[in-house]
Design a protein around this motif. Structure first.
Motif, PDB file in Angstrom:
ATOM      1  N   LEU A  56       1.146  -1.391  -0.434  1.00  0.00           N
ATOM      2  CA  LEU A  56       0.095  -0.438  -0.416  1.00  0.00           C
ATOM      3  C   LEU A  56       0.636   1.137  -0.297  1.00  0.00           C
ATOM      4  O   LEU A  56       0.097   2.355  -0.847  1.00  0.00           O
ATOM      5  N   ARG A  57       1.744   2.155   0.971  1.00  0.00           N
ATOM      6  CA  ARG A  57       2.632   2.306   1.390  1.00  0.00           C
ATOM      7  C   ARG A  57       3.758   2.593  -0.594  1.00  0.00           C
ATOM      8  O   ARG A  57       3.340   4.063  -0.907  1.00  0.00           O
ATOM      9  N   CYS A  60       1.248   3.848  -3.124  1.00  0.00           N
ATOM     10  CA  CYS A  60       0.901   5.009  -3.024  1.00  0.00           C
ATOM     11  C   CYS A  60       1.853   6.654  -3.685  1.00  0.00           C
ATOM     12  O   CYS A  60       2.013   7.301  -4.253  1.00  0.00           O
ATOM     13  N   VAL A  78      -4.790  -1.650  -5.732  1.00  0.00           N
ATOM     14  CA  VAL A  78      -3.876  -2.741  -4.826  1.00  0.00           C
ATOM     15  C   VAL A  78      -4.878  -3.589  -4.649  1.00  0.00           C
ATOM     16  O   VAL A  78      -5.989  -3.575  -4.145  1.00  0.00           O
ATOM     17  N   VAL A  80      -6.182  -6.596  -1.996  1.00  0.00           N
ATOM     18  CA  VAL A  80      -6.129  -6.524  -0.744  1.00  0.00           C
ATOM     19  C   VAL A  80      -7.130  -8.281  -0.416  1.00  0.00           C
ATOM     20  O   VAL A  80      -7.321  -8.153  -1.138  1.00  0.00           O
ATOM     21  N   VAL A  94      -4.339   1.849   5.905  1.00  0.00           N
ATOM     22  CA  VAL A  94      -4.517   2.199   4.359  1.00  0.00           C
ATOM     23  C   VAL A  94      -4.570   3.730   5.203  1.00  0.00           C
ATOM     24  O   VAL A  94      -4.340   5.150   3.977  1.00  0.00           O
ATOM     25  N   ALA A  97      -1.072   4.505   4.967  1.00  0.00           N
ATOM     26  CA  ALA A  97      -0.376   5.350   3.566  1.00  0.00           C
ATOM     27  C   ALA A  97      -0.347   6.446   3.070  1.00  0.00           C
ATOM     28  O   ALA A  97      -0.193   6.971   1.865  1.00  0.00           O
ATOM     29  N   LEU A 108      -6.904   6.013  -4.750  1.00  0.00           N
ATOM     30  CA  LEU A 108      -6.791   4.901  -4.528  1.00  0.00           C
ATOM     31  C   LEU A 108      -7.712   3.935  -5.086  1.00  0.00           C
ATOM     32  O   LEU A 108      -8.519   4.103  -4.876  1.00  0.00           O
ATOM     33  N   LEU A 110      -8.594   0.042  -4.041  1.00  0.00           N
ATOM     34  CA  LEU A 110      -8.317  -0.896  -3.186  1.00  0.00           C
ATOM     35  C   LEU A 110      -9.224  -2.780  -3.999  1.00  0.00           C
ATOM     36  O   LEU A 110     -10.993  -2.322  -4.123  1.00  0.00           O
TER      37      LEU A 110
END
Length: 240
Positions: A56-57, A60, A78, A80, A94, A97, A108, A110
């Motif tokens: 995630l980080r 981003c 991303v 999950v 989240v 991030a 973003l 998910l």
């Protein structure tokens, strides 16, 4: 372990819409271990929690770099896992991030599988609603491959359905992409965007576009690439 990014484009305009961040594992010998082999191991061992936070980080931060270069698409997807979603502090992970990278939530997305949505609809409905309130987008990955109930699609705040590669490859079968057509029609009825995975030929692209699928990704567009290759690829794609 490293991330590779695969482009997602509009099948009508060819415009770059987003990237999906994909976790990859290369051994010391240089061989790639299939995600179907190591992701279940990571989930079983609990390592998926720390790995997922790192993904995630990193994703981003990559998106922010593209924004700073003036070449970013609309979103970064991303994946999950159900294990991550079950963590009581997953929303905070989240949020952290996003805060640490400076990425706004609307950029973003998910991507969750049907196993996530079916594990406990009530729990995930609450979590997904909170993500939607933040502005984060939600996609259901590999739709149609699980033994799911269609009722959850009306309950959950979902933006996109992703058509699995197995159904895209049916374009080449004698009976054609019947399942992909059904999923596309269902998505349209529900007001959802349709994304086809595994577009490997121009025929795949054309058939899916003509049936009304909105977006796509696959080797015909581009293979997953390293962060360093993103800006050159985007510039080349936009120049076509």
């Amino acid at each position: 372990l490293f991330l590779a990014y695969q482009p997602q484009v509009d099948l009508n305009s060819r415009r770059l819409i987003g990237f999906e961040a994909l976790l990859r594992w290369r051994t010391d010998e240089g061989n790639l271990v299939p995600p179907t082999d190591f992701i279940p191991l990571a989930e079983h061992s609990g390592l998926i929690i720390s790995l997922g936070a790192w993904v995630l980080r990193t994703a981003c931060h990559t998106m922010v770099k593209l924004q700073e270069a003036g070449l970013a698409p609309e979103r970064m997807g991303v994946n999950v896992s159900v294990i991550q979603f079950r963590q009581p502090n997953f929303i905070e992970i989240v949020e952290k991030a996003l805060k640490d990278s400076g990425l706004k939530p609307q950029h973003l997305e998910l991507e969750i599988t049907e196993s996530v949505t079916m594990a406990s609809v009530e729990v995930f409905e609450d979590s997904l609603t909170k993500f939607k309130e933040m502005g984060v987008q939600i996609a259901i990955d590999d739709f149609g491959t699980g033994f799911s109930s269609l009722s959850y699609l009306d309950k959950l705040p979902v933006d996109r359905l992703k058509i699995d590669i197995a159904f895209v490859r049916q374009v080449d079968a004698p009976d054609g992409p019947r399942i992909a057509e059904l999923i596309t029609q269902l998505g349209k009825k529900l007001g959802l965007c349709l994304v086809a995975e595994g577009i490997e030929t121009e025929r795949h692209w054309q058939v899916l576009r003509d049936m009304g699928c909105h977006e796509g990704q696959g080797f015909f567009i581009a293979k997953p690439m390293l962060e360093a290759d993103l800006i050159p690829w985007i510039k080349n794609w936009n120049s076509k």
